[in-house]
Enzyme design. Structure first.
Site, PDB file in Angstrom:
ATOM      1  N   TYR A  69       0.831  -1.202   0.000  1.00  0.00           N
ATOM      2  CA  TYR A  69       0.000   0.000   0.000  1.00  0.00           C
ATOM      3  C   TYR A  69       0.870   1.258   0.000  1.00  0.00           C
ATOM      4  CZ  TYR A  69      -4.334  -2.576   0.567  1.00  0.00           C
ATOM      5  OH  TYR A  69      -5.406  -3.402   0.363  1.00  0.00           O
ATOM      6  N   HIS A 105     -16.698  -3.682  -4.577  1.00  0.00           N
ATOM      7  CA  HIS A 105     -16.042  -4.185  -5.791  1.00  0.00           C
ATOM      8  C   HIS A 105     -16.900  -5.158  -6.591  1.00  0.00           C
ATOM      9  CE1 HIS A 105     -12.495  -2.119  -4.438  1.00  0.00           C
ATOM     10  NE2 HIS A 105     -12.405  -2.862  -3.341  1.00  0.00           N
ATOM     11  N   VAL A 142     -11.313  -7.399  -1.927  1.00  0.00           N
ATOM     12  CA  VAL A 142     -12.385  -7.107  -0.983  1.00  0.00           C
ATOM     13  C   VAL A 142     -11.836  -7.325   0.421  1.00  0.00           C
ATOM     14  CG1 VAL A 142     -14.676  -7.750  -0.173  1.00  0.00           C
ATOM     15  CG2 VAL A 142     -14.161  -7.776  -2.620  1.00  0.00           C
ATOM     16  N   HIS A 143     -11.950  -6.303   1.258  1.00  0.00           N
ATOM     17  CA  HIS A 143     -11.316  -6.357   2.574  1.00  0.00           C
ATOM     18  C   HIS A 143     -12.215  -7.084   3.565  1.00  0.00           C
ATOM     19  CE1 HIS A 143      -8.931  -2.545   1.247  1.00  0.00           C
ATOM     20  NE2 HIS A 143      -8.547  -3.655   0.631  1.00  0.00           N
TER      21      HIS A 143
END
Length: 436
Positions: A185, A308, A336-337
């Site tokens: 990130y 998403h 997808v978190h």
């Protein structure tokens, strides 16, 4: 009397662990786990090193019985050599590699070294040092036969939850780490690639880390910086060894498992290089030698989270028939978190010859969790929860494996989902040939 009962009930609840309450209530599904609050970016203590001392050390598989050792030095004249052996402090072997560097606007990377060592013995601990400098590191090679265990976690980032996830993975007796995209990130801030390398070094220097790219690896600036320059420079995977022309997609074998890493952010239609490579790679798979077929990419094809939705539809349309025809057993994705596991599924419906799809983009990223799921829950979706965590895939033999997902519950790894998976090797499904 009613008041006394309420008091007794409250006392019982106060003495009962929250994780037990949630697990008990889960029989009714859709009752949310009470999640701890987000955490800030994780910062390592300042640790000045000499310019030639190896930093951000990580290893990856590099073909049969070979390991690629990667590291960074600020000294541009530091040699790309790795000394190694099976006894601490005694290095019977030495290998020469290569180095590269890259620029990103005002940022200049250190020298990034990649050296392939081997042939190595299976299931053996090796001691090594990089560039002729201490400290000494050690790693364990994967076994050549079952059983074999994979740790799986995507969308890691560099937060307090990331550190918790890594600590939990470190407690797992695993052989290889699989990461379906979104590593650092960094998001254009290049020194975050350096801090990520430092953060994962204790684990990534001791077991092979096999990764594929996510959207946070793109870092594209039109007319200035090419896509994936940081990712490709730092995390070199065995694409050449597997006949691929791109570091964004490749395959490798571990014990009796053939693993394919695909790129969600490079061309994948019927006329693309990636599609042609996948088709050719699947044709080479010998299910007698590798009875398990596992696939990873970043954007999930089966996702009942509101986040998403539909982003992978085109890739799914192009490539799902290939994986189905080849009898793929398990597909891992991130993006997808949250966590979700499906039944065997194909073409949007439960299918005994389809793959089990597992979304595991919950490693600890800075963007937080994707908390909202679509209702009603699709028929193909078995278990879903928006919590940070990691997974463990223990493949026991040619036909049976155990999958478990471990939620980060206030820094304690809580096994929240577990299932036995039977491979398609004896089902008749994997005897289907890949389409011409």
């Amino acid at each position: 009397m009613e008041l006394k009962l309420k008091i007794i009930l409250l006392l019982l609840l106060s003495l009962t662990p929250i994780s037990f309450i949630c697990a008990t209530i889960r029989a009714g599904e859709e009752v949310e786990y009470l999640r701890p609050p987000p955490r800030k970016a994780f910062r390592l203590p300042w640790d000045p090193k000499s310019s030639s001392q190896p930093q951000q050390v990580h290893i990856s598989l590099a073909g049969d019985k070979h390991i690629r050792v990667s590291w960074v030095t600020t000294d541009k004249s530091s040699p790309s050599i790795v000394e190694y052996g099976t006894s601490t402090g005694k290095y019977s072997y030495k290998a020469q590699g290569e180095s590269t560097k890259y620029s990103y606007v005002l940022y200049r990377s250190g020298m990034i070294h990649h050296t392939v060592i081997g042939p190595l013995q299976d299931n053996t601990v090796y001691f090594y040092r990089c560039g002729g400098e201490d400290p000494e590191f050690q790693f364990k090679t994967p076994p050549s036969k079952f059983p074999v265990t994979f740790a799986v976690a995507g969308d890691l980032g560099q937060t307090g939850w990331t550190k918790s996830t890594l600590d939990h993975i470190d407690q797992c007796k695993y052989d290889v780490h699989l990461l379906p995209g979104d590593l650092s990130y960094a998001d254009y801030i290049q020194h975050r690639w350096d801090t990520f390398g430092q953060l994962v070094q204790p684990l990534a220097s001791a077991r092979p880390w096999m990764v594929t790219q996510g959207n946070h690896e793109k870092e594209y600036i039109p007319f200035v910086v090419d896509e994936f320059i940081s990712y490709n420079s730092r995390w070199k995977m065995p694409f050449e060894e597997s006949g691929s022309t791109s570091n964004l997609y490749y395959s490798f074998d571990v014990a009796g498992v053939h693993t394919i890493m695909l790129g969600s952010y490079t061309d994948y239609d019927d006329y693309s290089d990636q599609y042609r490579w996948l088709k050719a790679d699947l044709r080479k798979v010998d299910r007698k030698k590798t009875p398990w077929l596992v696939v990873l990419f970043h954007v999930p094809w089966y996702n009942s989270n509101e986040a998403h939705q539909g982003e992978a539809d085109d890739m799914m349309t192009a490539m799902e028939p290939l994986l189905y025809a080849a009898g793929a057993d398990i597909v891992f994705a991130g993006h997808v978190h949250a966590y979700e596991r499906t039944r065997r599924v194909y073409n949007g419906k439960p299918d005994p010859c389809g793959a089990v799809h597992i979304t595991i983009g919950d490693g600890g990223n800075k963007e937080g969790l994707a908390r909202k799921y679509k209702l009603p829950q699709p028929e193909w979706s078995v278990f879903r929860e928006a919590s940070f965590g990691h997974g463990e895939l223990a493949i026991i033999n040619s036909t049976h494996a155990s999958w478990s997902w471990h939620r980060n519950d206030d820094d304690e790894p809580v096994r929240s989902d577990q299932v036995s998976i039977t491979s398609l090797i004896d089902s008749g499904c994997s005897s289907i040939r890949v389409m011409n």
